[in-house]
Design a protein around this motif. Structure first.
Motif, PDB file in Angstrom:
ATOM      1  N   GLY A   1      14.156   1.838 -14.509  1.00 42.86           N
ATOM      2  CA  GLY A   1      13.497   2.936 -13.834  1.00 42.86           C
ATOM      3  C   GLY A   1      13.013   3.936 -14.877  1.00 42.86           C
ATOM      4  N   VAL A   2      11.787   4.380 -14.747  1.00 40.96           N
ATOM      5  CA  VAL A   2      11.142   5.193 -15.786  1.00 40.96           C
ATOM      6  C   VAL A   2      11.466   6.667 -15.588  1.00 40.96           C
ATOM      7  CG1 VAL A   2       8.938   5.823 -16.835  1.00 40.96           C
ATOM      8  CG2 VAL A   2       9.305   3.496 -15.969  1.00 40.96           C
ATOM      9  N   GLY A   3      11.949   7.305 -16.652  1.00 44.40           N
ATOM     10  CA  GLY A   3      12.280   8.731 -16.614  1.00 44.40           C
ATOM     11  C   GLY A   3      11.105   9.603 -16.994  1.00 44.40           C
ATOM     12  N   TYR A   4      11.331  10.898 -16.983  1.00 42.44           N
ATOM     13  CA  TYR A   4      10.253  11.859 -17.227  1.00 42.44           C
ATOM     14  C   TYR A   4       9.691  11.770 -18.638  1.00 42.44           C
ATOM     15  CZ  TYR A   4      10.793  14.244 -12.757  1.00 42.44           C
ATOM     16  OH  TYR A   4      10.804  14.552 -11.415  1.00 42.44           O
ATOM     17  N   ASP A   5      10.484  11.356 -19.617  1.00 38.05           N
ATOM     18  CA  ASP A   5       9.983  11.299 -20.989  1.00 38.05           C
ATOM     19  C   ASP A   5       9.132  10.062 -21.257  1.00 38.05           C
ATOM     20  OD1 ASP A   5      12.238   9.704 -20.682  1.00 38.05           O
ATOM     21  OD2 ASP A   5      12.914   9.976 -22.743  1.00 38.05           O
ATOM     22  N   HIS A   6       9.022   9.156 -20.276  1.00 36.99           N
ATOM     23  CA  HIS A   6       8.194   7.961 -20.439  1.00 36.99           C
ATOM     24  C   HIS A   6       7.104   7.851 -19.362  1.00 36.99           C
ATOM     25  CE1 HIS A   6      11.839   6.443 -22.691  1.00 36.99           C
ATOM     26  NE2 HIS A   6      10.859   6.129 -23.519  1.00 36.99           N
ATOM     27  N   ALA A   7       6.922   8.881 -18.570  1.00 38.72           N
ATOM     28  CA  ALA A   7       6.077   8.747 -17.380  1.00 38.72           C
ATOM     29  C   ALA A   7       4.769   9.514 -17.467  1.00 38.72           C
ATOM     30  CB  ALA A   7       6.854   9.210 -16.153  1.00 38.72           C
ATOM     31  N   ALA A   8       4.321   9.855 -18.657  1.00 34.96           N
ATOM     32  CA  ALA A   8       3.087  10.622 -18.794  1.00 34.96           C
ATOM     33  C   ALA A   8       1.915   9.899 -18.132  1.00 34.96           C
ATOM     34  CB  ALA A   8       2.773  10.855 -20.270  1.00 34.96           C
ATOM     35  N   GLY A   9       1.219  10.606 -17.262  1.00 31.98           N
ATOM     36  CA  GLY A   9       0.035  10.044 -16.618  1.00 31.98           C
ATOM     37  C   GLY A   9       0.310   9.268 -15.355  1.00 31.98           C
ATOM     38  N   ALA A  10       1.574   9.064 -15.006  1.00 33.11           N
ATOM     39  CA  ALA A  10       1.894   8.341 -13.776  1.00 33.11           C
ATOM     40  C   ALA A  10       1.699   9.279 -12.587  1.00 33.11           C
ATOM     41  CB  ALA A  10       3.325   7.822 -13.824  1.00 33.11           C
ATOM     42  N   ARG A  11       0.766   8.964 -11.727  1.00 35.46           N
ATOM     43  CA  ARG A  11       0.312   9.888 -10.684  1.00 35.46           C
ATOM     44  C   ARG A  11       1.404  10.251  -9.680  1.00 35.46           C
ATOM     45  NH1 ARG A  11      -4.618   8.580  -6.444  1.00 35.46           N
ATOM     46  NH2 ARG A  11      -4.548  10.554  -5.280  1.00 35.46           N
TER      47      ARG A  11
ATOM     48  N   GLY B   1      16.317  10.929 -16.676  1.00 38.03           N
ATOM     49  CA  GLY B   1      16.155  10.123 -15.473  1.00 38.03           C
ATOM     50  C   GLY B   1      15.776   8.681 -15.717  1.00 38.03           C
ATOM     51  N   ASN B   2      15.832   8.217 -16.981  1.00 33.64           N
ATOM     52  CA  ASN B   2      15.650   6.787 -17.214  1.00 33.64           C
ATOM     53  C   ASN B   2      16.855   6.055 -16.644  1.00 33.64           C
ATOM     54  OD1 ASN B   2      13.170   6.720 -18.999  1.00 33.64           O
ATOM     55  ND2 ASN B   2      14.465   8.122 -20.163  1.00 33.64           N
ATOM     56  N   GLN B   3      16.603   4.949 -15.950  1.00 35.28           N
ATOM     57  CA  GLN B   3      17.655   4.203 -15.274  1.00 35.28           C
ATOM     58  C   GLN B   3      17.719   2.777 -15.799  1.00 35.28           C
ATOM     59  OE1 GLN B   3      16.479   1.647 -12.938  1.00 35.28           O
ATOM     60  NE2 GLN B   3      17.785   1.743 -11.126  1.00 35.28           N
ATOM     61  N   ASN B   4      18.925   2.248 -15.875  1.00 33.39           N
ATOM     62  CA  ASN B   4      19.137   0.875 -16.331  1.00 33.39           C
ATOM     63  C   ASN B   4      19.954   0.120 -15.303  1.00 33.39           C
ATOM     64  OD1 ASN B   4      19.584  -1.507 -17.799  1.00 33.39           O
ATOM     65  ND2 ASN B   4      21.247  -0.619 -18.991  1.00 33.39           N
TER      66      ASN B   4
ATOM     67  N   ALA C   1       0.836  -1.204   0.000  1.00 24.83           N
ATOM     68  CA  ALA C   1       0.000   0.000   0.000  1.00 24.83           C
ATOM     69  C   ALA C   1       0.873   1.256   0.000  1.00 24.83           C
ATOM     70  CB  ALA C   1      -0.925  -0.006   1.213  1.00 24.83           C
ATOM     71  N   LEU C   2       1.976   1.219   0.735  1.00 25.82           N
ATOM     72  CA  LEU C   2       2.900   2.357   0.743  1.00 25.82           C
ATOM     73  C   LEU C   2       3.581   2.504  -0.613  1.00 25.82           C
ATOM     74  CD1 LEU C   2       4.572   1.832   4.248  1.00 25.82           C
ATOM     75  CD2 LEU C   2       2.883   3.558   3.650  1.00 25.82           C
ATOM     76  N   VAL C   3       3.982   1.373  -1.201  1.00 26.10           N
ATOM     77  CA  VAL C   3       4.687   1.381  -2.482  1.00 26.10           C
ATOM     78  C   VAL C   3       3.829   1.978  -3.588  1.00 26.10           C
ATOM     79  CG1 VAL C   3       5.617  -0.100  -4.306  1.00 26.10           C
ATOM     80  CG2 VAL C   3       6.218  -0.542  -1.924  1.00 26.10           C
ATOM     81  N   THR C   4       2.585   1.531  -3.672  1.00 25.78           N
ATOM     82  CA  THR C   4       1.731   1.920  -4.794  1.00 25.78           C
ATOM     83  C   THR C   4       0.931   3.190  -4.542  1.00 25.78           C
ATOM     84  OG1 THR C   4      -0.042   0.460  -3.988  1.00 25.78           O
ATOM     85  CG2 THR C   4       1.519  -0.460  -5.578  1.00 25.78           C
ATOM     86  N   GLY C   5       1.047   3.736  -3.336  1.00 21.88           N
ATOM     87  CA  GLY C   5       0.267   4.924  -3.007  1.00 21.88           C
ATOM     88  C   GLY C   5       1.086   6.178  -2.851  1.00 21.88           C
TER      89      GLY C   5
ATOM     90  N   VAL D   1      15.609  -6.170 -14.403  1.00 21.94           N
ATOM     91  CA  VAL D   1      14.708  -5.022 -14.208  1.00 21.94           C
ATOM     92  C   VAL D   1      14.248  -4.911 -12.757  1.00 21.94           C
ATOM     93  CG1 VAL D   1      12.492  -4.036 -14.881  1.00 21.94           C
ATOM     94  CG2 VAL D   1      13.957  -5.090 -16.604  1.00 21.94           C
ATOM     95  N   ARG D   2      13.990  -6.061 -12.127  1.00 24.06           N
ATOM     96  CA  ARG D   2      13.560  -6.126 -10.735  1.00 24.06           C
ATOM     97  C   ARG D   2      12.333  -5.246 -10.496  1.00 24.06           C
ATOM     98  NH1 ARG D   2      17.403  -9.549  -8.250  1.00 24.06           N
ATOM     99  NH2 ARG D   2      16.850  -8.734  -6.230  1.00 24.06           N
ATOM    100  N   GLY D   3      12.304  -4.489  -9.414  1.00 18.65           N
ATOM    101  CA  GLY D   3      11.115  -3.685  -9.110  1.00 18.65           C
ATOM    102  C   GLY D   3      11.200  -2.254  -9.574  1.00 18.65           C
ATOM    103  N   ALA D   4      12.157  -1.942 -10.447  1.00 12.05           N
ATOM    104  CA  ALA D   4      12.387  -0.541 -10.830  1.00 12.05           C
ATOM    105  C   ALA D   4      11.157   0.132 -11.453  1.00 12.05           C
ATOM    106  CB  ALA D   4      13.583  -0.444 -11.763  1.00 12.05           C
ATOM    107  N   PRO D   5      10.413  -0.511 -12.382  1.00  9.69           N
ATOM    108  CA  PRO D   5       9.248   0.174 -12.954  1.00  9.69           C
ATOM    109  C   PRO D   5       8.187   0.511 -11.909  1.00  9.69           C
ATOM    110  CG  PRO D   5       9.909  -1.675 -14.339  1.00  9.69           C
ATOM    111  CD  PRO D   5      10.661  -1.811 -13.062  1.00  9.69           C
ATOM    112  N   VAL D   6       7.927  -0.423 -10.997  1.00 10.20           N
ATOM    113  CA  VAL D   6       6.929  -0.173  -9.953  1.00 10.20           C
ATOM    114  C   VAL D   6       7.402   0.952  -9.041  1.00 10.20           C
ATOM    115  CG1 VAL D   6       5.765  -1.145  -7.941  1.00 10.20           C
ATOM    116  CG2 VAL D   6       6.000  -2.506 -10.010  1.00 10.20           C
ATOM    117  N   ASN D   7       8.686   0.906  -8.668  1.00 10.52           N
ATOM    118  CA  ASN D   7       9.216   1.977  -7.824  1.00 10.52           C
ATOM    119  C   ASN D   7       8.992   3.342  -8.462  1.00 10.52           C
ATOM    120  OD1 ASN D   7      10.230   0.230  -5.873  1.00 10.52           O
ATOM    121  ND2 ASN D   7      12.269   0.158  -6.768  1.00 10.52           N
ATOM    122  N   THR D   8       9.426   3.484  -9.700  1.00 15.25           N
ATOM    123  CA  THR D   8       9.463   4.804 -10.313  1.00 15.25           C
ATOM    124  C   THR D   8       8.099   5.329 -10.723  1.00 15.25           C
ATOM    125  OG1 THR D   8      10.074   3.695 -12.388  1.00 15.25           O
ATOM    126  CG2 THR D   8      11.841   4.646 -11.103  1.00 15.25           C
ATOM    127  N   LEU D   9       7.189   4.450 -11.062  1.00 12.37           N
ATOM    128  CA  LEU D   9       5.866   4.901 -11.485  1.00 12.37           C
ATOM    129  C   LEU D   9       4.916   5.133 -10.312  1.00 12.37           C
ATOM    130  CD1 LEU D   9       5.278   2.682 -14.642  1.00 12.37           C
ATOM    131  CD2 LEU D   9       5.778   5.129 -14.577  1.00 12.37           C
TER     132      LEU D   9
END
Length: 238
Positions: free
Chosen positions: A147-157, A94-97, A74-78, A114-122
């Motif tokens: 890890g998702v950078g600003y140019d790929h994160a449109a709409g991520a709350r 800020g895209n990370q590999n 709940a903390l991770v996704t909120g 990739v591990r949990g990087a997309p979930v972390n960053t979004l």
């Protein structure tokens, strides 16, 4: 009490959690961990620290609470966690590999994955710690987006990259197009050194401040309480 480069890095990492309130700090690496614990002991007393499994802990590692997996998610996704991860590569947005070097289908080198990087960053703020700033890490374009950078994160709350800390300075994305900006230099480092060690055109303000000095109390906590063995120096070589 003259501060070392590694201690400036600790301070720069700690500042990522300044006045954060009751959120979960998830530092990855020695200097970010010392930084998060220093923040908890000084200017962010409500910060939550975890042992990485099921417990909330005090800065000395002793348990202070229970963190069941459902609550952790709940903390991770909120948006109520701030991670500080490492980066094998990071680019201007800020895209990370941390997965591979080269073409992902036939990589030259396999890394963590990739591990949990997309979930972390979004889903929650994510900062980065790079102990050795070089063109191999700060690249024009990452070989694979983990890890998702600003140019790929449109709409991520809850997407936000508050800062990148390296052994040379502190960087943020406070620019119109969210490209990386030099926010401060660690004492003894020059703008030219940073530019030479960066594989893309970094945004550099006309005046770049130095990373703030640790207070006498902060140095005491770092040296006598949080890292008395001085292992922090091994990460940056100073």
């Amino acid at each position: 009490m003259t501060a070392t480069r590694s201690e400036y890095c600790v301070i720069a990492c700690a500042e990522a959690w300044r006045d954060a309130g009751e959120i979960l700090a998830s530092p990855m690496g020695l200097i970010p961990s010392v930084g998060a614990r220093l923040a908890r002991l000084t200017f962010s007393p409500d910060l939550l620290l975890t042992d990485g499994e099921a417990l909330l802990v005090r800065p000395d590692g002793t348990p202070e609470g229970w963190l069941p997996y459902r609550q952790h998610l709940a903390l991770v996704t909120g948006g109520r966690r701030h991670v500080m991860m490492g980066a094998s590569q990071i680019d201007r947005y800020g895209n990370q590999n941390i997965s591979c070097i080269g073409d992902w289908a036939r990589p030259k080198r396999q890394l963590l994955g990739v591990r949990g990087a997309p979930v972390n960053t979004l889903n929650n703020p994510t900062s980065y710690w790079v102990p050795r700033h070089s063109r191999r890490v700060f690249v024009e374009k990452v070989d694979m987006v983990c890890g998702v950078g600003y140019d790929h994160a449109a709409g991520a709350r809850f997407h936000r990259i508050p800062r990148v800390v390296s052994d040379l300075g502190v960087f943020d994305f406070a620019t119109p197009d969210h490209s990386m900006r030099l926010a401060s230099l660690h004492p003894g480092v020059t703008v030219d050194q940073v530019r030479e060690a960066t594989g893309f055109d970094l945004v550099v303000p006309d005046e770049v401040p130095y990373t703030r000095e640790p207070t006498a109390r902060e140095l005491e906590l770092i040296r006598e309480v949080l890292d008395p063995a001085g292992t922090r120096a091994r990460e940056v070589g100073a």
